[in-house]
Enzyme design. Structure first.
Site, mmCIF file in Angstrom:
data_model
loop_
_atom_site.group_PDB
_atom_site.id
_atom_site.type_symbol
_atom_site.label_atom_id
_atom_site.label_comp_id
_atom_site.label_asym_id
_atom_site.label_seq_id
_atom_site.Cartn_x
_atom_site.Cartn_y
_atom_site.Cartn_z
ATOM 1 N N GLU A 213 -64.176 -31.090 -12.604
ATOM 2 C CA GLU A 213 -62.826 -30.972 -13.140
ATOM 3 C C GLU A 213 -61.925 -31.930 -12.383
ATOM 4 O O GLU A 213 -62.020 -32.055 -11.154
ATOM 5 C CB GLU A 213 -62.312 -29.540 -12.991
ATOM 6 C CG GLU A 213 -60.882 -29.358 -13.443
ATOM 7 C CD GLU A 213 -60.403 -27.914 -13.309
ATOM 8 O OE1 GLU A 213 -59.174 -27.721 -13.213
ATOM 9 O OE2 GLU A 213 -61.241 -27.003 -13.280
ATOM 10 N N GLU A 218 -50.753 -30.995 -11.630
ATOM 11 C CA GLU A 218 -50.361 -29.605 -11.781
ATOM 12 C C GLU A 218 -49.006 -29.429 -11.100
ATOM 13 O O GLU A 218 -48.808 -29.894 -9.977
ATOM 14 C CB GLU A 218 -51.377 -28.659 -11.155
ATOM 15 C CG GLU A 218 -52.716 -28.630 -11.874
ATOM 16 C CD GLU A 218 -53.697 -27.672 -11.221
ATOM 17 O OE1 GLU A 218 -53.861 -26.547 -11.716
ATOM 18 O OE2 GLU A 218 -54.292 -28.062 -10.197
#
Length: 337
Positions: A213, A218
């Site tokens: 990932e 974020e």
């Protein structure tokens, strides 16, 4: 966006917060809101044995410009579901019935990541929840070439129909429509803030496995201006998840569009803010398949620092504003000249 064990590992390694470094790139700052057909990114040529580091000071002699050609571009001049290149849910694989994506008991499973403690459900106009007909809920707004993914508190009368989630919001993925091995992936966006607010732009392997990932971006909604960029992988000998990431301060991130990207080379992942390299890592084991892109606005978390559970201070409505999403491939012909 990952599960509790990866979050715990990430907390364990410790994340630092610092201002993104400024590396001179004369030809990249003129028009950052455009997505040209080709670009050049400044990258380091240090040995790829370097595992994971911030690029706070870079030896100018180690820098070169890497040419790239555009392979994907979305300017959001129309509704994101109009073109067929975006999907408003996670994929369930070959065994997942097509009808289940659009409603029925269990359909919420592909419309949130419950293990994270998320308190939203991702909707789109076709989604019916527990109802027998579509609810017509649309979290996507397009105006003047900017997409807003809007999260809002679930109307009380729809809570039972929407599996008692506190918020409705949106997700877009390119799984099944676009994936790429190696290259540069970038979002230009404003990062929303607020209690329990968790915007993200990230990538997963197109074969459906996890990890690897790549969290290109974020936002920690309760820490305005705090951006985190992280790589996750699995150690084959132990099957444990390993993570390495850094936080960066972008003080005007909620009010100004910035570019956030990652360059995936054969031996190295390099993270960028406004096309300036800020961190890199040797490509871990397991990065073998093409990856697809995901952009979403989650609400609520159990384990992600700076994003807690929904409370009375959580905004009734919040928007993740996205100017564009682009991907580029390394132009080997130009690079070899």
């Amino acid at each position: 966006m990952i599960d509790r064990w990866t979050r715990s590992a990430l907390v364990a390694i410790g994340l630092l917060v610092a201002t993104a470094p400024g590396v001179a790139q004369d030809d990249l700052q003129d028009n950052l809101d455009a997505a040209p057909a080709s670009i050049s990114l400044q990258v380091t040529t240090d040995p790829s044995t370097i595992e994971c580091r911030r690029l706070e000071t870079v030896n100018p002699a180690s820098l070169i410009f890497l040419p790239l050609r555009r392979t994907f571009n979305e300017d959001f001049d129309e509704h994101p579901l109009a073109s067929g290149r975006w999907v408003p849910h996670y994929a369930g694989g070959a065994a997942w019935p097509e009808a289940r994506y659009w409603g029925g008991d269990g359909s919420d499973f592909k419309r949130k990541t419950g293990s994270n403690g998320e308190q939203q459900i991702y909707v789109d106009p076709r989604y019916a929840g527990r109802a027998t007909t579509p609810l017509g809920l649309d979290p996507f707004r397009v105006k003047d070439g900017v997409l807003s993914i809007v999260a809002s508190r679930t109307p009380p009368d729809l809570k039972p129909v929407l599996f008692n989630n506190e918020y409705i919001s949106g997700i877009l993925t390119t799984q099944g429509t676009f994936s790429q091995k190696h290259g540069y992936f970038e979002i230009r966006a404003k990062i929303p803030v607020g209690h329990a607010v968790w915007p993200a732009f990230w990538m997963l392997a197109d074969d459906g496995g996890w990890p690897p990932e790549v969290d290109v971006l974020e936002g920690r909604g309760e820490r305005p201006g705090d951006m985190v960029m992280t790589t996750h992988w699995r150690i084959p000998s132990t099957q444990k998840i390993q993570s390495c990431g850094f936080d960066f301060a972008v003080n005007d991130a909620s009010g100004t569009f910035h570019n956030y990207g990652v360059l995936w080379e054969e031996n190295r992942l390099v993270y960028f803010i406004d096309r300036r390299p800020v961190s890199d890592i040797k490509v871990p084991i397991g990065f073998d398949d093409p990856m697809y892109m995901i952009v979403n606005l989650a609400i609520g978390s159990k384990f992600f620092v700076g994003v807690g559970p929904v409370d009375a201070e959580s905004p009734p409505t919040v928007a993740f504003e996205i100017d564009r999403i682009s991907a580029y491939q390394i132009d080997m012909e130009q690079a070899q000249r």
